[in-house]
Design an enzyme around this catalytic site. Sequence first.
Site, PDB file in Angstrom:
ATOM      1  N   GLU A 180       0.831  -1.216   0.000  1.00 26.88           N
ATOM      2  CA  GLU A 180       0.000   0.000   0.000  1.00 26.88           C
ATOM      3  C   GLU A 180       0.864   1.264   0.000  1.00 26.88           C
ATOM      4  OE1 GLU A 180      -1.449   1.986   3.307  1.00 26.88           O
ATOM      5  OE2 GLU A 180      -1.116   0.335   4.713  1.00 26.88           O
ATOM      6  N   ASP A 215     -17.032   5.514  13.845  1.00 26.97           N
ATOM      7  CA  ASP A 215     -15.824   5.409  13.037  1.00 26.97           C
ATOM      8  C   ASP A 215     -15.311   3.971  13.024  1.00 26.97           C
ATOM      9  OD1 ASP A 215     -13.526   5.808  11.609  1.00 26.97           O
ATOM     10  OD2 ASP A 215     -12.814   7.503  12.801  1.00 26.97           O
ATOM     11  N   SER A 250     -13.028   1.458   6.740  1.00 28.25           N
ATOM     12  CA  SER A 250     -13.532   0.718   5.569  1.00 28.25           C
ATOM     13  C   SER A 250     -12.630  -0.480   5.239  1.00 28.25           C
ATOM     14  CB  SER A 250     -13.645   1.650   4.362  1.00 28.25           C
ATOM     15  OG  SER A 250     -12.375   2.166   4.019  1.00 28.25           O
ATOM     16  N   LYS A 280      -3.349  -1.349  16.041  1.00 30.40           N
ATOM     17  CA  LYS A 280      -2.821  -0.590  17.179  1.00 30.40           C
ATOM     18  C   LYS A 280      -3.859  -0.497  18.280  1.00 30.40           C
ATOM     19  CE  LYS A 280       0.476   2.490  15.056  1.00 30.40           C
ATOM     20  NZ  LYS A 280       0.219   2.311  13.629  1.00 30.40           N
TER      21      LYS A 280
HETATM   22  N1  PSU Z   1      -2.489   1.782  10.733  1.00 32.07           N
HETATM   23  C1  PSU Z   1      -1.168   1.951  10.882  1.00 32.07           C
HETATM   24  N2  PSU Z   1      -0.483   2.644   9.946  1.00 32.07           N
HETATM   25  C2  PSU Z   1      -1.092   3.159   8.828  1.00 32.07           C
HETATM   26  C3  PSU Z   1      -2.503   2.942   8.668  1.00 32.07           C
HETATM   27  C4  PSU Z   1      -3.139   2.249   9.636  1.00 32.07           C
HETATM   28  O1  PSU Z   1      -0.616   1.493  11.856  1.00 32.07           O
HETATM   29  O2  PSU Z   1      -0.424   3.791   8.002  1.00 32.07           O
HETATM   30  C5  PSU Z   1      -3.186   3.462   7.427  1.00 32.07           C
HETATM   31  C6  PSU Z   1      -3.475   2.300   6.452  1.00 32.07           C
HETATM   32  O3  PSU Z   1      -3.344   2.779   5.129  1.00 32.07           O
HETATM   33  C7  PSU Z   1      -4.919   1.966   6.737  1.00 32.07           C
HETATM   34  C8  PSU Z   1      -5.480   3.332   7.052  1.00 32.07           C
HETATM   35  O4  PSU Z   1      -5.587   1.345   5.666  1.00 32.07           O
HETATM   36  O5  PSU Z   1      -4.465   3.995   7.788  1.00 32.07           O
HETATM   37  C9  PSU Z   1      -6.765   3.273   7.846  1.00 32.07           C
HETATM   38  O6  PSU Z   1      -7.273   4.564   7.971  1.00 32.07           O
HETATM   39  P1  PSU Z   1      -8.717   4.812   8.603  1.00 32.07           P
HETATM   40  O7  PSU Z   1      -8.584   4.456  10.052  1.00 32.07           O
HETATM   41  O8  PSU Z   1      -8.989   6.256   8.352  1.00 32.07           O
HETATM   42  O9  PSU Z   1      -9.659   3.894   7.883  1.00 32.07           O
HETATM   43 MN    MN Z   2     -12.317   6.121   9.803  1.00 30.94          MN
END
Ligand code: PSU
Ligand code: MN
Length: 335
Positions: A54, A168, A171, A189
């Site tokens: 990614e 929240d 996705s 995390k």
């Molecule tokens: N968790 C991490 N490092 C990251 C991400 C998540 O420890 O860089 C990034 C990944 O790309 C993941 C995204 O898909 O954050 C999730 O974001 P959100 O919580 O806004 O869905």
């Molecule tokens: Mn989110």
Amino acid sequence: SPASRLANLRRHLDLTEGGNKVAQVNGIGGSMKVKVASEVSQALSLGRAVVALESTIISHGMPYPQNLQTAIEVENIVRENGAVPATIAILDGMPYVGLSLEELERLASLGTRARKTARRDIANVVARGENGATTVSATMFFASMVNIPIFVTGGIGGVHRHWEYSMDISSDLVELGRTPVAVVCAGVKSILDIPRTLEYLETQGVCVAAYKTNEFPAFFTETSGCKVSCRVDSPEDCASIIDASFKLKLGTGILIAVPIPQEHSASGHIIESAIHKAIKEARENNITGSAETPFLLAKVNDLTGGASLAANIALVKNNALVGAKVAVALAEKRK
Ligand code: PSU
Ligand code: MN
């Protein structure tokens, strides 16, 4: 149907444009192009191991230039272990599967000026010709489109704490429920609600496998206190489950959670306490939604004097090692 979509894709992978293969996706009302690096399309057509990577982790997850250096090192680890890396991102509105060094450099130096692109953002970024760094959900979408079964990252998104007020839920979890790609990560995390993240994945029908452990790992630490229903002990073990899932056409993703290597988990508990401080600060400053994860990552890195970044880099590299071995085992099985 997915089968005819793939057949079409294979046919169109023969087109070339500037050294890259151009995959043409036949959608509703017309077609769209996706650039597949020639190394990647060649490996795919020969049934060789490919690992998707990614790009939000590059643009939003780490500062420049450590992000570029890590991205290159991760690609090298994948190669050294017998698979072809395919970093996925959107540049000037064009989805890329596999980036050249120049393209990787561009993305890394754009940093947060590249838009964090989850599934909901893909059409917007493509339509406007913008630069997009794909999250786990968007990367899975493109990996599946070109038939890459394995994808390596650091951590996935999850159910946020206080989800009952914010609603929240990343996705990433829904994507895992609808897209057949195996995602190798180090768990989620503890800034997230881990037990509820696992409940949500169960609801979505996602097989969550823990690598050489019975417990789901918590990114910076090896344990989360949550047991998983599936333990895997080797790359071949992982490949068997992925193979069965694909052959059954379950249609769901698989999550393979690899604990952070022991020598890097020492700082885990210091990092944990920094995380709690960072969450408090995010609440006080009203930082929510897609801005929350990048804010917390940067804050925690500040508070730990870089220890969290070092641990993050170490676990991503370890995931790349395991992911490449799983991809090779799966390619072997499919021969
Ligand atoms: N968790 C991490 N490092 C990251 C991400 C998540 O420890 O860089 C990034 C990944 O790309 C993941 C995204 O898909 O954050 C999730 O974001 P959100 O919580 O806004 O869905
Ligand atoms: Mn989110």
